[in-house]
Design an enzyme around this catalytic site. Structure first.
Site, PDB file in Angstrom:
ATOM      1  N   CYS A 134      18.967   3.493  15.401  1.00 25.67           N
ATOM      2  CA  CYS A 134      19.947   2.999  14.423  1.00 25.67           C
ATOM      3  C   CYS A 134      19.343   2.964  13.016  1.00 25.67           C
ATOM      4  O   CYS A 134      18.637   2.020  12.658  1.00 25.67           O
ATOM      5  CB  CYS A 134      20.433   1.616  14.822  1.00 25.67           C
ATOM      6  SG  CYS A 134      21.554   0.916  13.604  1.00 25.67           S
ATOM      7  N   CYS A 137      20.488  -0.008  10.812  1.00 26.65           N
ATOM      8  CA  CYS A 137      19.860  -1.296  11.107  1.00 26.65           C
ATOM      9  C   CYS A 137      18.405  -1.317  10.637  1.00 26.65           C
ATOM     10  O   CYS A 137      17.956  -2.279  10.029  1.00 26.65           O
ATOM     11  CB  CYS A 137      19.853  -1.612  12.604  1.00 26.65           C
ATOM     12  SG  CYS A 137      21.255  -1.007  13.515  1.00 26.65           S
ATOM     13  N   ASP A 138      17.654  -0.257  10.961  1.00 28.04           N
ATOM     14  CA  ASP A 138      16.205  -0.301  10.765  1.00 28.04           C
ATOM     15  C   ASP A 138      15.701   0.467   9.542  1.00 28.04           C
ATOM     16  O   ASP A 138      14.525   0.352   9.190  1.00 28.04           O
ATOM     17  CB  ASP A 138      15.500   0.227  12.029  1.00 28.04           C
ATOM     18  CG  ASP A 138      15.842  -0.626  13.243  1.00 28.04           C
ATOM     19  OD1 ASP A 138      16.085  -1.832  13.060  1.00 28.04           O
ATOM     20  OD2 ASP A 138      15.890  -0.090  14.362  1.00 28.04           O
TER      21      ASP A 138
END
Ligand code: NAP
Length: 316
Positions: A134, A137-138
């Site tokens: 992701c 997200c990261d």
């Protein structure tokens, strides 16, 4: 254990599940959405530019709007994972990982797809320690660092474009020499200075110590190459995890759920919508439409023999 029997339990809170919830709640069906997260795959997309009504919107923001609308219409939400489902005397019983149980007169399966693994040495070992599925997200963890993005579809192109705004250097690795994503995204990625595209490259290994330190790939000539990197984003599509449904539904050879034109499965009262079904195009706007169809069909199912007002009447 809840004694309540819901009119409908919807599994999944992506575009199909939440749209279905808006429709069932608006038809006064007692609706529960059970999901691991909000927005599913859509929430992991940085910018969505093809959802009508929104020129450009973050997937998470769009998901939040769906959720708010569903809750305002009366939908209840519970963050759990369903692991089994069975039907007895016209009632479905759904069990969760934490041994809760829900009962419903109808069920809509809308839990989407799961990210595909590369299945190479080091992948499992370094997941969460430099390997991620992701980018949204990261990505922020890699400010001014070097990252590798693997894949050749819209998700990989999206991830490369997004991480290029944060990272110093992005390598986009694709196993073929043509992308399968949208041309507008391909053009954007090709025009970005800090993205280097490496074609015809197949991942062979992910190396590191406590965290990822390098990415090894093989080119067509059989030669191995090693790139020093801080992070690796694996964006190579998705798989359908449907085995737990047993013989309640029929499957395609890709393990997607087979549905009728109106989102019915082979079990009366059990419907399916969105990416987890056999529909060809896995797009948020299509999933939302499929969710509304499943909801209307579930409503019709609960109405039994009562006549429904048709959505349209042909002119005589
Ligand atoms: P996808 O379109 O199925 O693409 C997967 C990519 O990963 C393909 O390029 C494939 O290579 C590659 N791949 C598969 N297995 C691999 C392996 N073992 N090793 C290396 N590469 C591998 O999946 P996606 O990009 O996740 O997109 C899924 C759906 O969501 C699509 O319909 C997409 O349009 C949609 N989506 C849309 C947007 C947007 O509109 N902005 C954003 C994200 C996703 P080959 O090409 O060689 O098969």
């Amino acid at each position: 254990m809840e004694d309540k029997i819901y009119d409908v339990v919807i599994i999944g809170a992506g575009p199909s599940g939440l749209t279905a919830a808006i429709y069932t709640s608006r038809r006064a069906m007692e609706t529960l959405v059970v999901s691991k997260d909000i927005g599913g795959q859509m929430a992991l997309t940085d910018d969505i530019g093809n959802y009508p009504g929104f020129e450009l919107i973050a997937g998470l923001d769009l998901a939040q709007k769906f959720k708010t609308q569903a809750e305002k219409t009366g939908t209840k939400l519970d963050f759990k994972e369903i692991v089994s489902i069975n039907k007895e005397d016209k009632i479905f019983t759904l069990k969760t990982t934490d041994n809760s149980e829900f009962k419903a007169k109808s069920v809509i399966l809308a839990f989407g797809l799961t990210p595909r693994n590369l299945e190479v040495p080091g992948e499992k070992e370094f997941t969460g320690r430099g390997v991620s599925y992701c980018a949204t997200c990261d990505g922020p963890l890699y400010k001014d660092k070097t990252v590798v993005v693997v894949g050749g579809g819209n998700s990989a192109l999206d991830a490369a474009e997004y991480t290029s705004k944060l990272a110093k250097q992005v390598y986009l690795i694709h196993r073929r020499d043509t992308f399968r994503g949208e041309q507008v995204l391909i053009d954007q990625v090709k025009a970005t200075k800090n993205i280097e595209i490496i074609y015809d490259a197949v991942t062979s290994e992910i190396k590191g110590d406590t965290t990822v330190s390098s990415y090894v790939y093989k080119t067509k000539d059989g030669k191995k190459h090693e790139l020093t990197t801080d992070g690796i984003f694996i964006e190579v599509g998705h798989v359908a995890k449907t085995d737990w449904l047993g013989d309640l539904v029929e499957y395609t050879d890709r393990k997607e759920i087979k549905i009728s034109r109106d989102c019915e499965t082979k079990t009366p009262g059990l419907f399916a919508a969105g990416d987890i079904t056999e529909i060809t195009y896995k797009q948020a706007v299509i999933s939302a439409g499929e969710g509304s169809k499943a909801a209307l069909q579930a409503y019709k199912f609960l109405q039994g023999d009562k006549p429904l007002a048709p959505d349209w009447t042909p002119k005589k």
